[in-house]
Design an enzyme around this catalytic site. Structure first.
Site, mmCIF file in Angstrom:
data_model
loop_
_atom_site.group_PDB
_atom_site.id
_atom_site.type_symbol
_atom_site.label_atom_id
_atom_site.label_comp_id
_atom_site.label_asym_id
_atom_site.label_seq_id
_atom_site.Cartn_x
_atom_site.Cartn_y
_atom_site.Cartn_z
ATOM 1 C CD GLU A 187 -2.911 -1.098 0.075
ATOM 2 O OE1 GLU A 187 -3.043 -0.068 -0.593
ATOM 3 O OE2 GLU A 187 -3.499 -2.157 -0.194
ATOM 4 C CG ASN A 194 -0.737 5.218 -1.232
ATOM 5 O OD1 ASN A 194 -1.533 4.805 -2.072
ATOM 6 N ND2 ASN A 194 -1.052 5.339 0.046
ATOM 7 N NE ARG A 253 -4.792 2.809 -6.365
ATOM 8 C CZ ARG A 253 -4.262 1.677 -6.874
ATOM 9 N NH1 ARG A 253 -3.799 1.630 -8.090
ATOM 10 N NH2 ARG A 253 -4.205 0.601 -6.159
HETATM 11 N N1 LIG Z 1 2.834 9.178 -1.055
HETATM 12 C C1 LIG Z 1 1.813 9.986 -1.374
HETATM 13 N N2 LIG Z 1 2.040 11.153 -2.025
HETATM 14 C C2 LIG Z 1 1.004 11.981 -2.361
HETATM 15 N N3 LIG Z 1 -0.288 11.723 -2.084
HETATM 16 C C3 LIG Z 1 -0.584 10.570 -1.440
HETATM 17 C C4 LIG Z 1 0.445 9.646 -1.050
HETATM 18 N N4 LIG Z 1 -0.153 8.598 -0.409
HETATM 19 C C5 LIG Z 1 -1.465 8.868 -0.403
HETATM 20 N N5 LIG Z 1 -1.749 10.047 -1.018
HETATM 21 C C6 LIG Z 1 -3.092 10.669 -1.147
HETATM 22 O O1 LIG Z 1 -3.956 10.079 -0.190
HETATM 23 C C7 LIG Z 1 -5.086 9.493 -0.819
HETATM 24 C C8 LIG Z 1 -5.529 8.259 -0.060
HETATM 25 O O2 LIG Z 1 -4.550 7.233 -0.129
HETATM 26 P P1 LIG Z 1 -5.018 5.703 0.054
HETATM 27 O O3 LIG Z 1 -3.855 4.815 -0.134
HETATM 28 O O4 LIG Z 1 -5.788 5.575 1.331
HETATM 29 O O5 LIG Z 1 -6.081 5.499 -1.121
HETATM 30 P P2 LIG Z 1 -5.787 5.421 -2.696
HETATM 31 O O6 LIG Z 1 -4.342 5.192 -2.943
HETATM 32 O O7 LIG Z 1 -6.394 6.604 -3.335
HETATM 33 O O8 LIG Z 1 -6.599 4.111 -3.109
HETATM 34 P P3 LIG Z 1 -6.144 2.586 -2.796
HETATM 35 O O9 LIG Z 1 -4.970 2.627 -1.896
HETATM 36 O O10 LIG Z 1 -7.349 1.965 -2.142
HETATM 37 O O11 LIG Z 1 -5.854 1.988 -4.108
HETATM 38 C C9 LIG Z 1 -4.647 9.249 -2.253
HETATM 39 O O12 LIG Z 1 -5.730 9.188 -3.154
HETATM 40 C C10 LIG Z 1 -3.731 10.453 -2.504
HETATM 41 O O13 LIG Z 1 -4.485 11.609 -2.821
HETATM 42 MG MG LIG Z 2 -3.280 3.739 -1.943
#
Ligand SMILES: Nc1ncnc2c1ncn2[C@@H]1O[C@H](COP(=O)(O)OP(=O)(O)OP(=O)(O)O)[C@@H](O)[C@H]1O
Ligand SMILES: [Mg+2]
Lengths: 146, 104
Positions: free
Chosen positions: A48, A52, A106
């Site tokens: 995860e 990200n 996502r």
């Molecule tokens: N390393 C990062 N850099 C920039 N933005 C991030 C980062 N990690 C998370 N985010 C932001 O936080 C949001 C939520 O992250 P999360 O991992 O919970 O969900 P997701 O990645 O959108 O979906 P999923 O992980 O379920 O595929 C992302 O959509 C993004 O906008």
């Molecule tokens: Mg994610």
């Protein structure tokens, strides 16, 4: 900080490295003799955090991801995943279940999964500078397992 | 990815590691098969899935949406422990019936 063992890996934000990051952490954590269940949780959380970085931190470019794994006293696996990408303006909002900026590919459940699979999750970020995800998981010693 | 069709029932066997690296292809393949066969019931079989993260959640949600659009149903089966835990943590039980977990 006091530690019993530690590794650090840096790699470019290419999706082929997601599996590599999971395998590296799993191999490193093996010295704590985790159960298959614990190993599954750890690999999921790493996947995860690294995904990200690849998807959100560096959406239109290849950047560097740094992964650190430590084993501290009393059998705690301590993981840090850091990028120098876009950053997160509102971390509480980002952690909200179903919140995503990633569209239909996502689900917005990544942070929720990291939180439920690890004992501790800490996110720090600076917009335009990058994001650091810090997670801890205690591995129960063989003799102390229920 | 293998699949078979019987009595308007499409079974798709997923396999290997489902992560962001492999997800787009898997999502497109499932969508393509549903559009081609227009099944009444789509069964996603997880028996040979060795790892799944939240990328798999988006795949399931998309399949659910597609089946609803064509008025069909979806079912997941033979889910190993690790993907099962991810589906549970992501609250998928609210969206879709998830069977008892099978062995590791
Ligand atoms: N390393 C990062 N850099 C920039 N933005 C991030 C980062 N990690 C998370 N985010 C932001 O936080 C949001 C939520 O992250 P999360 O991992 O919970 O969900 P997701 O990645 O959108 O979906 P999923 O992980 O379920 O595929 C992302 O959509 C993004 O906008
Ligand atoms: Mg994610």
């Amino acid at each position: 900080m006091k530690y019993e063992n530690q590794i650090q890996v840096t790699f470019p934000s290419k999706s082929v490295n997601e599996g590599l990051a999971r395998s590296i952490v799993a191999a490193f954590a093996a010295q704590l003799d985790p159960t298959l269940d614990e190993l599954g949780d750890i690999k999921t959380a790493v996947s995860e955090a690294v995904t990200n970085c690849i998807v959100h931190a560096y959406p239109n470019e290849i950047g560097i991801i740094t992964l650190k794994a430590k084993i501290t006293g009393d059998g705690v696996l301590d993981l840090t995943i850091r990028d120098k990408g876009r950053g997160i303006a509102d971390i509480d909002q980002a952690k909200t279940p179903l919140f995503t900026t990633g569209g239909a590919e996502r689900s917005g459940m990544g942070f929720t999964i990291m939180e439920s699979f690890m004992n501790e999750l800490r996110v720090t970020s600076q917009p335009g500078k990058g994001t650091t995800v810090h997670m801890k998981r205690k591995i129960v010693k063989r003799g102390e397992r229920p | 990815m293998t699949s078979y069709l019987q009595d308007k029932q499409l079974t798709i066997a997923l396999s290997g590691e489902i992560d962001h690296h492999s997800a787009r292809e898997t999502m497109e393949t499932i969508g393509g098969k549903i559009d081609t066969y227009l099944p009444a019931l789509c069964i996603l079989d997880f028996r040979d899935v060795t790892f799944m993260d939240s990328s798999g959640i988006a795949i399931v949600i998309n399949a659910v949406r597609r089946m609803r659009e064509i008025g069909g149903k979806i079912r997941l089966q033979n889910i190993p422990a690790q993907p099962y835990k991810v589906l549970e943590a992501a609250g998928m039980a609210k969206l879709i019936e998830i069977p008892e977990r099978s062995g590791t």
